[in-house]
Motif scaffolding. Structure first.
Motif, PDB file in Angstrom:
ATOM      1  N   PHE A 171       0.610  -1.410  -0.249  1.00 13.13           N
ATOM      2  CA  PHE A 171      -0.064   0.125   0.223  1.00 13.13           C
ATOM      3  C   PHE A 171       1.328   1.576  -0.209  1.00 13.13           C
ATOM      4  CE2 PHE A 171      -2.631  -2.751   1.763  1.00 13.13           C
ATOM      5  CZ  PHE A 171      -3.699  -3.093   0.795  1.00 13.13           C
TER       6      PHE A 171
ATOM      7  N   TYR B  28      -7.983   2.959  -3.470  1.00 13.71           N
ATOM      8  CA  TYR B  28      -7.955   1.066  -2.598  1.00 13.71           C
ATOM      9  C   TYR B  28      -9.597   1.493  -2.064  1.00 13.71           C
ATOM     10  CZ  TYR B  28      -3.268   1.530  -2.740  1.00 13.71           C
ATOM     11  OH  TYR B  28      -1.394   1.743  -2.606  1.00 13.71           O
TER      12      TYR B  28
ATOM     13  N   THR C 202      -7.240  -3.781   3.006  1.00  8.38           N
ATOM     14  CA  THR C 202      -7.416  -2.598   2.709  1.00  8.38           C
ATOM     15  C   THR C 202      -8.562  -1.892   3.127  1.00  8.38           C
ATOM     16  OG1 THR C 202      -7.704  -3.983   0.087  1.00  8.38           O
ATOM     17  CG2 THR C 202      -8.490  -1.997   0.276  1.00  8.38           C
TER      18      THR C 202
END
Length: 111
Positions: free
Chosen positions: A13, A109, A94
Motif C-alpha cells: 500500500f 484502494y 485494504t
C-alpha cells in the motif's frame, strides 16, 4: 500465510512503512497504525469499522475476533493468519488502510 507474505501485502500500500511496536511489528501510513503483526503467534490486528468487524468475525469466529477491551470496541480485530485465505487478509488490510489513511490515499484502494 507466512509473516513474510503478510509483510509484503501490507507494504504494497502506498506510503506504508514497517516499524517496531512493542514486541510486534506495525505497519503505518502517515504515522498511524493500519495493522500489527505478531510473528511468534502469526496473528495480525486490523483497524476495522464496527460493521466490517462483525462481518469478518461471523465468517471465521475461531480465527477472527475483536481485540480485548476498549481496543476491540474501537474496531481492532485479531486475525489468526495460519489457515486464512490470502483474499481475506488482503480485504482486511485494504479496509484497515482505508479507515486510517488520509482520504487522498485511501480513495486509491477499492474493495
Amino acid at each position: 500465510m507466512t509473516a513474510s507474505t503478510f509483510k509484503n501485502l501490507a507494504l504494497a500500500f502506498e506510503e506504508v512503512t514497517e516499524q517496531p511496536h512493542f514486541e510486534k511489528t506495525s505497519f503505518r501510513v502517515k504515522k498511524k497504525i493500519i495493522a500489527t503483526l505478531d510473528e511468534k503467534t502469526l496473528k495480525a490486528s486490523f483497524k476495522l469499522t464496527e460493521i466490517d468487524q462483525s462481518v469478518f468475525c461471523t465468517f471465521k469466529p475461531k480465527q477472527i475476533y475483536p481485540a480485548t477491551g476498549a481496543w476491540g470496541r474501537q474496531g481492532w480485530t485479531i486475525f489468526e493468519l495460519a489457515d486464512l485465505p490470502t483474499e481475506i487478509i488482503q480485504d482486511a488490510l485494504t479496509l484497515s488502510y482505508r479507515n486510517v489513511a488520509p482520504k487522498n490515499l485511501a480513495s486509491k484502494y477499492e474493495i
